[in-house]
Scaffold this motif. Structure first.
Motif, PDB file in Angstrom:
ATOM      1  N   ARG A   2       0.823  -1.214   0.000  1.00 35.64           N
ATOM      2  CA  ARG A   2       0.000   0.000   0.000  1.00 35.64           C
ATOM      3  C   ARG A   2       0.852   1.256   0.000  1.00 35.64           C
ATOM      4  NH1 ARG A   2      -3.856  -1.972   4.802  1.00 35.64           N
ATOM      5  NH2 ARG A   2      -4.563  -3.874   3.805  1.00 35.64           N
ATOM      6  N   GLU A   3       2.012   1.182   0.644  1.00 39.17           N
ATOM      7  CA  GLU A   3       2.896   2.349   0.694  1.00 39.17           C
ATOM      8  C   GLU A   3       3.594   2.587  -0.645  1.00 39.17           C
ATOM      9  OE1 GLU A   3       5.579   1.715   3.933  1.00 39.17           O
ATOM     10  OE2 GLU A   3       3.980   1.779   5.425  1.00 39.17           O
ATOM     11  N   THR A   9      -5.100  -0.409  -2.186  1.00 33.53           N
ATOM     12  CA  THR A   9      -5.743   0.170  -0.999  1.00 33.53           C
ATOM     13  C   THR A   9      -6.291  -0.941  -0.118  1.00 33.53           C
ATOM     14  OG1 THR A   9      -7.822   0.371  -2.233  1.00 33.53           O
ATOM     15  CG2 THR A   9      -6.360   2.297  -2.243  1.00 33.53           C
ATOM     16  N   PRO A  10      -6.705  -0.622   1.117  1.00 33.34           N
ATOM     17  CA  PRO A  10      -7.306  -1.656   1.966  1.00 33.34           C
ATOM     18  C   PRO A  10      -8.497  -2.301   1.257  1.00 33.34           C
ATOM     19  CG  PRO A  10      -6.846   0.308   3.242  1.00 33.34           C
ATOM     20  CD  PRO A  10      -6.603   0.662   1.803  1.00 33.34           C
ATOM     21  N   ASN A  15     -11.774  -7.542   5.442  1.00 36.29           N
ATOM     22  CA  ASN A  15     -10.902  -7.223   6.552  1.00 36.29           C
ATOM     23  C   ASN A  15      -9.789  -6.325   6.026  1.00 36.29           C
ATOM     24  OD1 ASN A  15      -8.553  -7.388   8.261  1.00 36.29           O
ATOM     25  ND2 ASN A  15      -9.552  -9.044   9.341  1.00 36.29           N
ATOM     26  N   LYS A  16      -9.766  -5.094   6.469  1.00 32.68           N
ATOM     27  CA  LYS A  16      -8.832  -4.097   5.926  1.00 32.68           C
ATOM     28  C   LYS A  16      -7.368  -4.404   6.241  1.00 32.68           C
ATOM     29  CE  LYS A  16     -12.265  -1.474   4.576  1.00 32.68           C
ATOM     30  NZ  LYS A  16     -13.262  -2.277   3.956  1.00 32.68           N
ATOM     31  N   ARG A  17      -7.125  -5.263   7.219  1.00 36.01           N
ATOM     32  CA  ARG A  17      -5.751  -5.592   7.591  1.00 36.01           C
ATOM     33  C   ARG A  17      -5.161  -6.673   6.680  1.00 36.01           C
ATOM     34  NH1 ARG A  17      -3.835  -8.525  13.011  1.00 36.01           N
ATOM     35  NH2 ARG A  17      -1.618  -8.361  12.657  1.00 36.01           N
ATOM     36  N   HIS A  18      -5.981  -7.625   6.279  1.00 44.87           N
ATOM     37  CA  HIS A  18      -5.474  -8.785   5.541  1.00 44.87           C
ATOM     38  C   HIS A  18      -5.802  -8.786   4.057  1.00 44.87           C
ATOM     39  CE1 HIS A  18      -4.245 -10.666   9.246  1.00 44.87           C
ATOM     40  NE2 HIS A  18      -5.429 -10.426   9.751  1.00 44.87           N
ATOM     41  N   TRP A  19      -6.695  -7.918   3.603  1.00 47.91           N
ATOM     42  CA  TRP A  19      -7.117  -7.920   2.209  1.00 47.91           C
ATOM     43  C   TRP A  19      -6.796  -6.576   1.561  1.00 47.91           C
ATOM     44  CZ3 TRP A  19      -8.994 -12.162  -0.273  1.00 47.91           C
ATOM     45  CH2 TRP A  19      -9.354 -13.238   0.541  1.00 47.91           C
ATOM     46  N   ILE A  20      -6.576  -6.616   0.255  1.00 49.28           N
ATOM     47  CA  ILE A  20      -6.300  -5.389  -0.483  1.00 49.28           C
ATOM     48  C   ILE A  20      -7.227  -5.290  -1.695  1.00 49.28           C
ATOM     49  CG2 ILE A  20      -3.879  -5.192   0.211  1.00 49.28           C
ATOM     50  CD1 ILE A  20      -3.117  -6.430  -2.523  1.00 49.28           C
TER      51      ILE A  20
END
Length: 64
Positions: A2-3, A9-10, A15-20
């Motif tokens: 993401r950086e 993006t999330p 789940n915003k932590r594990h999926w993009i």
């Protein structure tokens, strides 16, 4: 990821932590998308019971 890529993006509705979410047409090339899909597939298959794994998750996607 993401950086380094503004087009990653999330995860949308996940789940915003594990999926993009990967947006096409920008900073993400076809090679990276293929790598992400193969890595994701290997993670899912690796979580299945061994008797239900359609491929070996440790070798799938690696060229001989």
């Amino acid at each position: 990821l993401r950086e380094r890529h503004t087009d990653i993006t999330p995860g949308y509705h996940m789940n915003k932590r594990h999926w993009i979410t990967v947006e096409g047409g920008g900073t993400v090339d076809e090679k990276l998308v293929k790598e992400l899909v193969i890595d994701s597939y290997r993670l899912v298959v690796g979580g299945l019971p061994k008797s239900e794994q359609p491929v070996d998750p440790h070798t799938y996607g690696h060229r001989a």
